[in-house]
Design a protein around this motif. Structure first.
Motif, PDB file in Angstrom:
ATOM      1  N   TYR A   1      -3.672  -6.322  10.523  1.00 22.57           N
ATOM      2  CA  TYR A   1      -3.323  -6.462   9.116  1.00 22.57           C
ATOM      3  C   TYR A   1      -3.064  -7.932   8.817  1.00 22.57           C
ATOM      4  CZ  TYR A   1      -2.417  -1.434   8.278  1.00 22.57           C
ATOM      5  OH  TYR A   1      -2.522  -0.080   8.103  1.00 22.57           O
TER       6      TYR A   1
ATOM      7  N   GLY B   1      -5.741  -3.892  -0.016  1.00 27.19           N
ATOM      8  CA  GLY B   1      -5.886  -2.619   0.688  1.00 27.19           C
ATOM      9  C   GLY B   1      -7.219  -2.435   1.389  1.00 27.19           C
TER      10      GLY B   1
ATOM     11  N   ASP C   1      -2.561   1.778  -5.208  1.00 30.54           N
ATOM     12  CA  ASP C   1      -3.388   2.842  -4.645  1.00 30.54           C
ATOM     13  C   ASP C   1      -4.862   2.475  -4.798  1.00 30.54           C
ATOM     14  OD1 ASP C   1      -1.401   4.730  -3.782  1.00 30.54           O
ATOM     15  OD2 ASP C   1      -0.998   5.133  -5.893  1.00 30.54           O
ATOM     16  N   TYR C   2      -5.670   3.118  -3.991  1.00 28.90           N
ATOM     17  CA  TYR C   2      -7.118   2.913  -4.036  1.00 28.90           C
ATOM     18  C   TYR C   2      -7.673   3.355  -5.386  1.00 28.90           C
ATOM     19  CZ  TYR C   2     -12.014   4.096  -3.393  1.00 28.90           C
ATOM     20  OH  TYR C   2     -13.362   4.215  -3.559  1.00 28.90           O
TER      21      TYR C   2
ATOM     22  N   VAL D   1      -3.085  -6.426   3.204  1.00 26.52           N
ATOM     23  CA  VAL D   1      -1.914  -5.656   2.765  1.00 26.52           C
ATOM     24  C   VAL D   1      -0.815  -6.593   2.276  1.00 26.52           C
ATOM     25  CG1 VAL D   1      -2.391  -3.721   4.325  1.00 26.52           C
ATOM     26  CG2 VAL D   1      -0.962  -5.616   5.111  1.00 26.52           C
TER      27      VAL D   1
ATOM     28  N   ARG E   1      -7.096  -5.444   7.725  1.00 26.86           N
ATOM     29  CA  ARG E   1      -6.833  -4.874   6.411  1.00 26.86           C
ATOM     30  C   ARG E   1      -5.957  -5.847   5.635  1.00 26.86           C
ATOM     31  NH1 ARG E   1      -3.838   0.840   4.809  1.00 26.86           N
ATOM     32  NH2 ARG E   1      -4.685   0.905   2.691  1.00 26.86           N
TER      33      ARG E   1
ATOM     34  N   THR F   1       0.846  -1.187   0.000  1.00 29.50           N
ATOM     35  CA  THR F   1       0.000   0.000   0.000  1.00 29.50           C
ATOM     36  C   THR F   1       0.884   1.240   0.000  1.00 29.50           C
ATOM     37  OG1 THR F   1      -0.100   0.109   2.413  1.00 29.50           O
ATOM     38  CG2 THR F   1      -1.839  -1.166   1.297  1.00 29.50           C
ATOM     39  N   ARG F   2       0.313   2.375  -0.336  1.00 27.55           N
ATOM     40  CA  ARG F   2       1.063   3.637  -0.329  1.00 27.55           C
ATOM     41  C   ARG F   2       1.617   3.921   1.068  1.00 27.55           C
ATOM     42  NH1 ARG F   2       3.465   6.171  -4.014  1.00 27.55           N
ATOM     43  NH2 ARG F   2       1.679   5.809  -5.363  1.00 27.55           N
TER      44      ARG F   2
ATOM     45  N   TYR G   1     -12.473   1.193   2.166  1.00 30.76           N
ATOM     46  CA  TYR G   1     -11.131   1.527   1.693  1.00 30.76           C
ATOM     47  C   TYR G   1     -10.727   2.869   2.260  1.00 30.76           C
ATOM     48  CZ  TYR G   1     -11.429  -2.302  -1.597  1.00 30.76           C
ATOM     49  OH  TYR G   1     -11.536  -3.556  -2.138  1.00 30.76           O
TER      50      TYR G   1
END
Length: 157
Positions: A117, A88, A76-77, A106, A104, A7-8, A155
């Motif tokens: 996570y 994500g 990215d979303y 990831v 989440r 993820t970012r 998200y």
């Protein structure tokens, strides 16, 4: 097998760690090693021994982070993801006993030290991909198949 997705937020965290290790911690430890070495006998010098070991650990981590940051692909979303579980996603699921899990999905580089996570490579995440709210999901575990119900998907925008 490690998936090369991140993820970012995870990418930025790894970059921050690399910057901290290289620009702040490593120069400080190098000064300590130099100071301890100037005291003489290194074989019985605990400051020298410890800081030299720490320097090797920092260098090893820096090499890993530089290599890893070149390999990973930042995801990215995208508004197209709404309504379905993808990389994500923040997911809440429930089983028949009423146990609720929230986490989440990831990349494998982001899960350490986080209980909320899970890795995209985990059986749970693999089973959840492309599922929607109110869908049942069968997750294969060593104890047999487990059934979960998707309560919510969101998200971080």
């Amino acid at each position: 097998m490690k998936t090369n997705l991140i993820t970012r937020e995870g990418f930025n965290k790894l970059q921050d760690e690399l910057t901290f290790l290289w620009k702040e911690e490593r120069p400080e430890v190098t000064k300590k090693v130099t100071w301890a070495a100037s005291l003489g006998d290194r074989s019985e010098n605990a400051d020298y021994q410890y800081n030299k070991k720490r320097l090797r650990e920092i260098d090893r981590r820096v090499r890993y982070l530089r290599k890893r940051l070149d390999q990973v692909k930042v995801v990215d979303y995208s508004p197209q993801q709404d309504g379905k579980i993808f990389f994500g996603a923040f997911v809440e699921i429930e089983n028949e006993q009423g146990d609720i899990l929230s986490f989440r999905i990831v990349g494998p580089d982001e899960i350490f030290g986080r209980n909320d996570y899970i890795s995209i490579d985990s059986p749970m995440a693999r089973a959840l991909i492309k599922k929607e709210v109110d869908e049942d999901v069968i997750v294969k575990t060593p104890d047999g198949d487990k059934e979960w119900f998707v309560n919510s998907i969101r998200y971080q925008v």
